[in-house]
Design a protein around this motif. Structure first.
Motif, PDB file in Angstrom:
ATOM      1  N   GLY A 295       0.787  -1.228   0.000  1.00  0.00           N
ATOM      2  CA  GLY A 295       0.000   0.000   0.000  1.00  0.00           C
ATOM      3  C   GLY A 295       0.816   1.274   0.000  1.00  0.00           C
ATOM      4  O   GLY A 295       0.252   2.362  -0.020  1.00  0.00           O
ATOM      5  N   THR A 296       2.138   1.160   0.035  1.00  0.00           N
ATOM      6  CA  THR A 296       3.011   2.327   0.016  1.00  0.00           C
ATOM      7  C   THR A 296       3.583   2.501  -1.387  1.00  0.00           C
ATOM      8  O   THR A 296       3.999   1.532  -2.014  1.00  0.00           O
ATOM      9  CB  THR A 296       4.166   2.163   1.032  1.00  0.00           C
ATOM     10  OG1 THR A 296       3.598   1.998   2.338  1.00  0.00           O
ATOM     11  CG2 THR A 296       5.091   3.357   1.030  1.00  0.00           C
ATOM     12  N   THR A 297       3.604   3.727  -1.863  1.00  0.00           N
ATOM     13  CA  THR A 297       4.148   4.023  -3.190  1.00  0.00           C
ATOM     14  C   THR A 297       5.634   4.342  -3.068  1.00  0.00           C
ATOM     15  O   THR A 297       6.044   5.139  -2.225  1.00  0.00           O
ATOM     16  CB  THR A 297       3.409   5.219  -3.827  1.00  0.00           C
ATOM     17  OG1 THR A 297       2.023   4.895  -3.933  1.00  0.00           O
ATOM     18  CG2 THR A 297       3.964   5.538  -5.208  1.00  0.00           C
ATOM     19  N   TYR A 298       6.425   3.705  -3.932  1.00  0.00           N
ATOM     20  CA  TYR A 298       7.868   3.929  -3.988  1.00  0.00           C
ATOM     21  C   TYR A 298       8.222   4.488  -5.358  1.00  0.00           C
ATOM     22  O   TYR A 298       7.504   4.249  -6.336  1.00  0.00           O
ATOM     23  CB  TYR A 298       8.622   2.618  -3.736  1.00  0.00           C
ATOM     24  CG  TYR A 298       8.296   2.043  -2.382  1.00  0.00           C
ATOM     25  CD1 TYR A 298       8.932   2.510  -1.240  1.00  0.00           C
ATOM     26  CD2 TYR A 298       7.315   1.063  -2.234  1.00  0.00           C
ATOM     27  CE1 TYR A 298       8.602   2.011   0.021  1.00  0.00           C
ATOM     28  CE2 TYR A 298       6.986   0.554  -0.994  1.00  0.00           C
ATOM     29  CZ  TYR A 298       7.634   1.034   0.130  1.00  0.00           C
ATOM     30  OH  TYR A 298       7.303   0.551   1.361  1.00  0.00           O
ATOM     31  N   THR A 299       9.305   5.235  -5.445  1.00  0.00           N
ATOM     32  CA  THR A 299       9.755   5.830  -6.697  1.00  0.00           C
ATOM     33  C   THR A 299      11.126   5.293  -7.048  1.00  0.00           C
ATOM     34  O   THR A 299      12.008   5.233  -6.187  1.00  0.00           O
ATOM     35  CB  THR A 299       9.819   7.368  -6.586  1.00  0.00           C
ATOM     36  OG1 THR A 299       8.522   7.858  -6.244  1.00  0.00           O
ATOM     37  CG2 THR A 299      10.276   8.000  -7.897  1.00  0.00           C
ATOM     38  N   ASN A 300      11.313   4.894  -8.293  1.00  0.00           N
ATOM     39  CA  ASN A 300      12.641   4.508  -8.756  1.00  0.00           C
ATOM     40  C   ASN A 300      13.421   5.792  -9.006  1.00  0.00           C
ATOM     41  O   ASN A 300      13.324   6.413 -10.061  1.00  0.00           O
ATOM     42  CB  ASN A 300      12.552   3.680 -10.046  1.00  0.00           C
ATOM     43  CG  ASN A 300      13.932   3.374 -10.592  1.00  0.00           C
ATOM     44  OD1 ASN A 300      14.952   3.673  -9.970  1.00  0.00           O
ATOM     45  ND2 ASN A 300      13.972   2.790 -11.770  1.00  0.00           N
ATOM     46  N   ASP A 301      14.197   6.191  -8.011  1.00  0.00           N
ATOM     47  CA  ASP A 301      14.975   7.424  -8.096  1.00  0.00           C
ATOM     48  C   ASP A 301      16.456   7.153  -8.370  1.00  0.00           C
ATOM     49  O   ASP A 301      17.302   8.007  -8.125  1.00  0.00           O
ATOM     50  CB  ASP A 301      14.808   8.258  -6.829  1.00  0.00           C
ATOM     51  CG  ASP A 301      15.239   7.506  -5.573  1.00  0.00           C
ATOM     52  OD1 ASP A 301      15.727   6.360  -5.692  1.00  0.00           O
ATOM     53  OD2 ASP A 301      15.077   8.067  -4.473  1.00  0.00           O
ATOM     54  N   THR A 302      16.769   5.970  -8.912  1.00  0.00           N
ATOM     55  CA  THR A 302      18.161   5.604  -9.181  1.00  0.00           C
ATOM     56  C   THR A 302      18.711   6.275 -10.430  1.00  0.00           C
ATOM     57  O   THR A 302      19.912   6.296 -10.636  1.00  0.00           O
ATOM     58  CB  THR A 302      18.316   4.082  -9.356  1.00  0.00           C
ATOM     59  OG1 THR A 302      17.616   3.680 -10.544  1.00  0.00           O
ATOM     60  CG2 THR A 302      17.788   3.317  -8.154  1.00  0.00           C
ATOM     61  N   GLY A 303      17.825   6.790 -11.291  1.00  0.00           N
ATOM     62  CA  GLY A 303      18.266   7.340 -12.566  1.00  0.00           C
ATOM     63  C   GLY A 303      18.472   6.257 -13.623  1.00  0.00           C
ATOM     64  O   GLY A 303      18.846   6.539 -14.755  1.00  0.00           O
ATOM     65  N   LYS A 304      18.234   5.006 -13.245  1.00  0.00           N
ATOM     66  CA  LYS A 304      18.377   3.866 -14.158  1.00  0.00           C
ATOM     67  C   LYS A 304      17.194   2.924 -13.975  1.00  0.00           C
ATOM     68  O   LYS A 304      16.492   2.988 -12.973  1.00  0.00           O
ATOM     69  CB  LYS A 304      19.674   3.111 -13.881  1.00  0.00           C
ATOM     70  CG  LYS A 304      20.931   3.908 -14.167  1.00  0.00           C
ATOM     71  CD  LYS A 304      22.161   3.049 -13.951  1.00  0.00           C
ATOM     72  CE  LYS A 304      23.410   3.789 -14.329  1.00  0.00           C
ATOM     73  NZ  LYS A 304      23.650   3.806 -15.753  1.00  0.00           N
ATOM     74  N   VAL A 305      16.998   2.060 -14.931  1.00  0.00           N
ATOM     75  CA  VAL A 305      15.946   1.062 -14.837  1.00  0.00           C
ATOM     76  C   VAL A 305      16.289   0.086 -13.706  1.00  0.00           C
ATOM     77  O   VAL A 305      17.464  -0.177 -13.450  1.00  0.00           O
ATOM     78  CB  VAL A 305      15.784   0.328 -16.191  1.00  0.00           C
ATOM     79  CG1 VAL A 305      17.017  -0.442 -16.553  1.00  0.00           C
ATOM     80  CG2 VAL A 305      14.591  -0.587 -16.181  1.00  0.00           C
ATOM     81  N   ILE A 306      15.253  -0.405 -12.982  1.00  0.00           N
ATOM     82  CA  ILE A 306      15.453  -1.445 -11.976  1.00  0.00           C
ATOM     83  C   ILE A 306      14.477  -2.580 -12.271  1.00  0.00           C
ATOM     84  O   ILE A 306      13.530  -2.421 -13.047  1.00  0.00           O
ATOM     85  CB  ILE A 306      15.264  -0.942 -10.524  1.00  0.00           C
ATOM     86  CG1 ILE A 306      13.825  -0.478 -10.280  1.00  0.00           C
ATOM     87  CG2 ILE A 306      16.281   0.146 -10.190  1.00  0.00           C
ATOM     88  CD1 ILE A 306      13.513  -0.181  -8.809  1.00  0.00           C
ATOM     89  N   TYR A 307      14.704  -3.716 -11.642  1.00  0.00           N
ATOM     90  CA  TYR A 307      13.811  -4.876 -11.739  1.00  0.00           C
ATOM     91  C   TYR A 307      13.364  -5.217 -10.332  1.00  0.00           C
ATOM     92  O   TYR A 307      14.182  -5.245  -9.411  1.00  0.00           O
ATOM     93  CB  TYR A 307      14.551  -6.057 -12.374  1.00  0.00           C
ATOM     94  CG  TYR A 307      13.760  -7.336 -12.384  1.00  0.00           C
ATOM     95  CD1 TYR A 307      12.788  -7.561 -13.356  1.00  0.00           C
ATOM     96  CD2 TYR A 307      13.969  -8.312 -11.425  1.00  0.00           C
ATOM     97  CE1 TYR A 307      12.046  -8.736 -13.365  1.00  0.00           C
ATOM     98  CE2 TYR A 307      13.231  -9.492 -11.431  1.00  0.00           C
ATOM     99  CZ  TYR A 307      12.274  -9.690 -12.404  1.00  0.00           C
ATOM    100  OH  TYR A 307      11.538 -10.851 -12.407  1.00  0.00           O
ATOM    101  N   ILE A 308      12.061  -5.455 -10.152  1.00  0.00           N
ATOM    102  CA  ILE A 308      11.558  -5.862  -8.837  1.00  0.00           C
ATOM    103  C   ILE A 308      10.950  -7.254  -8.927  1.00  0.00           C
ATOM    104  O   ILE A 308      10.373  -7.627  -9.951  1.00  0.00           O
ATOM    105  CB  ILE A 308      10.531  -4.861  -8.256  1.00  0.00           C
ATOM    106  CG1 ILE A 308       9.259  -4.798  -9.106  1.00  0.00           C
ATOM    107  CG2 ILE A 308      11.143  -3.477  -8.113  1.00  0.00           C
ATOM    108  CD1 ILE A 308       8.121  -4.036  -8.455  1.00  0.00           C
TER     109      ILE A 308
END
Length: 109
Positions: free
Chosen positions: A28-41
């Motif tokens: 229920g929590t929103t996270y942001t990919n702030d790495t500047g690169k693509v990630i995989y979850i």
């Protein structure tokens, strides 16, 4: 037109490492990919006896839905979800009667 290309490191996940973030993630929590690169979850969810469901949202849009149901007796389900999250996008897992088993992210080192 704006054309964005991924670097070879992004496409091959060079210089990335798997990080178990289960203790830092909540449904229920929103996270942001702030790495500047693509990630995989990769998310593993546990549902049992009765029903349980969950939805994965990327930038507020549902991209996956898992569901388990047992009308009598007992049962366990461990559905797994895996998605690429482009840089700057948000991601969230919502669960209903489902437990978060494990949440791992492939992130840049």
């Amino acid at each position: 037109y704006l054309i964005k290309s991924w670097s070879e490191d992004d496409m091959l996940f060079n210089n990335y490492d798997y990080v178990d973030v289960t203790a830092q993630r909540r449904m229920g929590t929103t996270y942001t990919n702030d790495t500047g690169k693509v990630i995989y979850i990769a998310i593993s969810v546990h549902t049992s006896d009765g029903y349980g469901s969950g939805q994965l949202l990327i930038n507020g849009k549902q991209v996956a839905h898992v569901f388990g149901h047992q009308s009598n007796g007992s049962g366990d389900w461990w559905p797994n979800l895996g998605f690429i999250i482009p840089a700057g996008m948000t991601y969230q897992f919502n669960g209903n009667a489902a437990l978060l088993g494990q949440w791992v992210e492939l992130r840049p080192k």
